[in-house]
Design a protein around this motif. Structure first.
Motif, PDB file in Angstrom:
ATOM      1  N   ILE A 107       0.839  -1.205   0.000  1.00  0.00           N
ATOM      2  CA  ILE A 107       0.000   0.000   0.000  1.00  0.00           C
ATOM      3  C   ILE A 107       0.869   1.249   0.000  1.00  0.00           C
ATOM      4  N   LEU A 108       1.939   1.228   0.801  1.00  0.00           N
ATOM      5  CA  LEU A 108       2.835   2.383   0.856  1.00  0.00           C
ATOM      6  C   LEU A 108       3.617   2.543  -0.441  1.00  0.00           C
ATOM      7  N   ARG A 109       3.931   1.437  -1.103  1.00  0.00           N
ATOM      8  CA  ARG A 109       4.626   1.528  -2.390  1.00  0.00           C
ATOM      9  C   ARG A 109       3.735   2.200  -3.430  1.00  0.00           C
ATOM     10  N   ARG A 110       2.448   1.848  -3.439  1.00  0.00           N
ATOM     11  CA  ARG A 110       1.526   2.529  -4.345  1.00  0.00           C
ATOM     12  C   ARG A 110       1.421   4.006  -3.988  1.00  0.00           C
ATOM     13  N   GLY A 111       1.382   4.293  -2.682  1.00  0.00           N
ATOM     14  CA  GLY A 111       1.317   5.688  -2.248  1.00  0.00           C
ATOM     15  C   GLY A 111       2.545   6.462  -2.667  1.00  0.00           C
ATOM     16  N   ALA A 112       3.713   5.830  -2.539  1.00  0.00           N
ATOM     17  CA  ALA A 112       4.961   6.490  -2.939  1.00  0.00           C
ATOM     18  C   ALA A 112       4.977   6.749  -4.439  1.00  0.00           C
ATOM     19  N   ALA A 113       4.450   5.799  -5.206  1.00  0.00           N
ATOM     20  CA  ALA A 113       4.399   5.967  -6.659  1.00  0.00           C
ATOM     21  C   ALA A 113       3.474   7.112  -7.046  1.00  0.00           C
TER      22      ALA A 113
ATOM     23  N   ARG B 180       4.615  14.816  -7.783  1.00  0.00           N
ATOM     24  CA  ARG B 180       5.765  15.703  -7.612  1.00  0.00           C
ATOM     25  C   ARG B 180       6.478  15.936  -8.938  1.00  0.00           C
ATOM     26  N   LYS B 181       6.606  14.886  -9.727  1.00  0.00           N
ATOM     27  CA  LYS B 181       7.246  15.039 -11.032  1.00  0.00           C
ATOM     28  C   LYS B 181       6.451  16.005 -11.911  1.00  0.00           C
ATOM     29  N   GLU B 182       5.123  15.845 -11.914  1.00  0.00           N
ATOM     30  CA  GLU B 182       4.278  16.728 -12.726  1.00  0.00           C
ATOM     31  C   GLU B 182       4.356  18.161 -12.230  1.00  0.00           C
ATOM     32  N   ALA B 183       4.402  18.344 -10.906  1.00  0.00           N
ATOM     33  CA  ALA B 183       4.489  19.690 -10.345  1.00  0.00           C
ATOM     34  C   ALA B 183       5.816  20.353 -10.698  1.00  0.00           C
ATOM     35  N   MET B 184       6.898  19.591 -10.626  1.00  0.00           N
ATOM     36  CA  MET B 184       8.217  20.139 -10.959  1.00  0.00           C
ATOM     37  C   MET B 184       8.313  20.488 -12.437  1.00  0.00           C
TER      38      MET B 184
ATOM     39  N   VAL C  64      16.485  19.513 -10.698  1.00  0.00           N
ATOM     40  CA  VAL C  64      16.181  18.130 -10.350  1.00  0.00           C
ATOM     41  C   VAL C  64      16.038  17.309 -11.626  1.00  0.00           C
ATOM     42  N   ASP C  65      16.641  16.128 -11.641  1.00  0.00           N
ATOM     43  CA  ASP C  65      16.496  15.201 -12.757  1.00  0.00           C
ATOM     44  C   ASP C  65      15.152  14.490 -12.614  1.00  0.00           C
ATOM     45  N   LEU C  66      14.195  14.845 -13.444  1.00  0.00           N
ATOM     46  CA  LEU C  66      12.851  14.287 -13.323  1.00  0.00           C
ATOM     47  C   LEU C  66      12.833  12.781 -13.576  1.00  0.00           C
ATOM     48  N   GLY C  67      13.832  12.291 -14.248  1.00  0.00           N
ATOM     49  CA  GLY C  67      13.909  10.855 -14.490  1.00  0.00           C
ATOM     50  C   GLY C  67      14.103  10.048 -13.215  1.00  0.00           C
ATOM     51  N   LEU C  68      14.579  10.701 -12.152  1.00  0.00           N
ATOM     52  CA  LEU C  68      14.788  10.003 -10.883  1.00  0.00           C
ATOM     53  C   LEU C  68      13.471   9.496 -10.289  1.00  0.00           C
TER      54      LEU C  68
ATOM     55  N   ALA D 214      11.631   5.393 -11.487  1.00  0.00           N
ATOM     56  CA  ALA D 214      11.757   4.080 -10.838  1.00  0.00           C
ATOM     57  C   ALA D 214      10.726   3.921  -9.729  1.00  0.00           C
ATOM     58  N   VAL D 215      10.479   4.997  -8.983  1.00  0.00           N
ATOM     59  CA  VAL D 215       9.483   4.941  -7.899  1.00  0.00           C
ATOM     60  C   VAL D 215       8.083   4.788  -8.484  1.00  0.00           C
ATOM     61  N   ILE D 216       7.813   5.518  -9.562  1.00  0.00           N
ATOM     62  CA  ILE D 216       6.507   5.431 -10.220  1.00  0.00           C
ATOM     63  C   ILE D 216       6.284   4.023 -10.759  1.00  0.00           C
ATOM     64  N   GLN D 217       7.311   3.470 -11.381  1.00  0.00           N
ATOM     65  CA  GLN D 217       7.214   2.122 -11.947  1.00  0.00           C
ATOM     66  C   GLN D 217       7.004   1.076 -10.852  1.00  0.00           C
ATOM     67  N   ASP D 218       7.616   1.296  -9.686  1.00  0.00           N
ATOM     68  CA  ASP D 218       7.519   0.337  -8.582  1.00  0.00           C
ATOM     69  C   ASP D 218       6.078   0.158  -8.118  1.00  0.00           C
ATOM     70  N   GLY D 219       5.238   1.168  -8.318  1.00  0.00           N
ATOM     71  CA  GLY D 219       3.849   1.077  -7.877  1.00  0.00           C
ATOM     72  C   GLY D 219       2.918   0.449  -8.889  1.00  0.00           C
ATOM     73  N   HIS D 220       3.400   0.194 -10.096  1.00  0.00           N
ATOM     74  CA  HIS D 220       2.550  -0.391 -11.135  1.00  0.00           C
ATOM     75  C   HIS D 220       2.173  -1.827 -10.769  1.00  0.00           C
ATOM     76  N   GLY D 221       0.909  -2.176 -11.008  1.00  0.00           N
ATOM     77  CA  GLY D 221       0.459  -3.546 -10.793  1.00  0.00           C
ATOM     78  C   GLY D 221       0.065  -3.875  -9.373  1.00  0.00           C
ATOM     79  N   ILE D 222       0.233  -2.945  -8.443  1.00  0.00           N
ATOM     80  CA  ILE D 222      -0.160  -3.192  -7.051  1.00  0.00           C
ATOM     81  C   ILE D 222      -1.641  -2.869  -6.895  1.00  0.00           C
ATOM     82  N   ASP D 223      -2.380  -3.759  -6.235  1.00  0.00           N
ATOM     83  CA  ASP D 223      -3.820  -3.610  -6.071  1.00  0.00           C
ATOM     84  C   ASP D 223      -4.156  -2.267  -5.444  1.00  0.00           C
ATOM     85  N   SER D 224      -5.107  -1.576  -6.042  1.00  0.00           N
ATOM     86  CA  SER D 224      -5.472  -0.237  -5.562  1.00  0.00           C
ATOM     87  C   SER D 224      -6.635  -0.234  -4.581  1.00  0.00           C
ATOM     88  N   GLN D 225      -7.151  -1.415  -4.217  1.00  0.00           N
ATOM     89  CA  GLN D 225      -8.372  -1.444  -3.411  1.00  0.00           C
ATOM     90  C   GLN D 225      -8.175  -0.870  -2.000  1.00  0.00           C
TER      91      GLN D 225
END
Length: 219
Positions: A49-55, A61-65, A73-77, A80-91
């Motif tokens: 759940i926290l990984r999805r939240g971090a993503a 934050r990336k969109e705001a920057m 700031v290197d927006l590419g950084l 990896a965090v955004i990708q880490d949240g992919h596929g995790i159940d959102s329920q």
């Protein structure tokens, strides 16, 4: 450790006369305590759940920057965090909101305290009031905020709650015995603080353990 250092920061600010301005730190301590209650109750389930939240947070934050045209700031950084949240159940995304987390794992006291500290933290009449004298009916600015009661009760209770959660997580008999002893001292502290302020003492605190067996030094 965040709860521990947050409590230390609140007490340092109080000693320096900044107990009003410590509201955001008190709120942070409370939020971390409730998060520990959640972790103690659900264990490793919390991680996904926290990984999805971090993503989600990294994406915002990336969109705001990008919108602010930040070039430091290197927006590419964030990718990896955004990708880490992919596929995790959102329920269970509702548990990323403090209100839902508090309703599931905290108490009514936690939510009430959160609202009070939030009101002190955000620009509002509530945050301005400590700096105003309204006894004459017309607000007059004060040189310093109203003196408030000390924060010993808040700090002791929330640090104890954090330690109880840690003990539930690591299942330590030695820590459990020490916490039983500490709990008596904290109850005695709360009873005395409420009595000194002329406030009623809740029935659950009026026990021999909290009022007779425990002996605490002057704080």
């Amino acid at each position: 450790m965040r709860c521990h250092r947050g409590v230390q920061a609140v007490l340092v600010l109080e000693d320096a006369g900044f107990q009003v301005e410590a509201a955001p730190i008190r709120r942070s301590v409370l939020e971390h305590v409730v998060a520990l209650k959640w972790l103690a109750a659900q264990g490793s389930v919390v991680a996904g759940i926290l990984r999805r939240g971090a993503a989600n947070d990294a994406k915002r934050r990336k969109e705001a920057m990008r919108a602010a045209n930040w070039t430091s700031v290197d927006l590419g950084l964030f990718d990896a965090v955004i990708q880490d949240g992919h596929g995790i159940d959102s329920q269970y995304d509702n548990l990323l909101a403090f209100k839902h987390r508090c309703e599931s794992f905290g108490t009514s006291h936690d939510w009430t305290t959160y609202l009070a500290e939030t009101a002190q933290s955000h620009p509002s009449w509530e945050s301005a009031l400590p700096y105003l004298d309204v006894t004459t009916g017309k607000p007059v600015a004060r040189n310093a905020p109203n003196p408030l009661v000390d924060q010993a009760g808040f700090c002791a209770i929330h640090l104890l709650e954090a330690l109880i959660c840690i003990n539930q997580i690591i299942d330590s008999d030695s820590l459990a015995a020490a916490l039983d002893e500490i709990e008596l001292l904290v109850k005695a502290l709360v009873v005395r603080q409420r009595q000194e302020r002329g406030l009623p003492v809740p029935p659950e605190l009026r026990t021999d353990e909290s009022t007779k067996k425990a002996s605490i030094p002057d704080l």
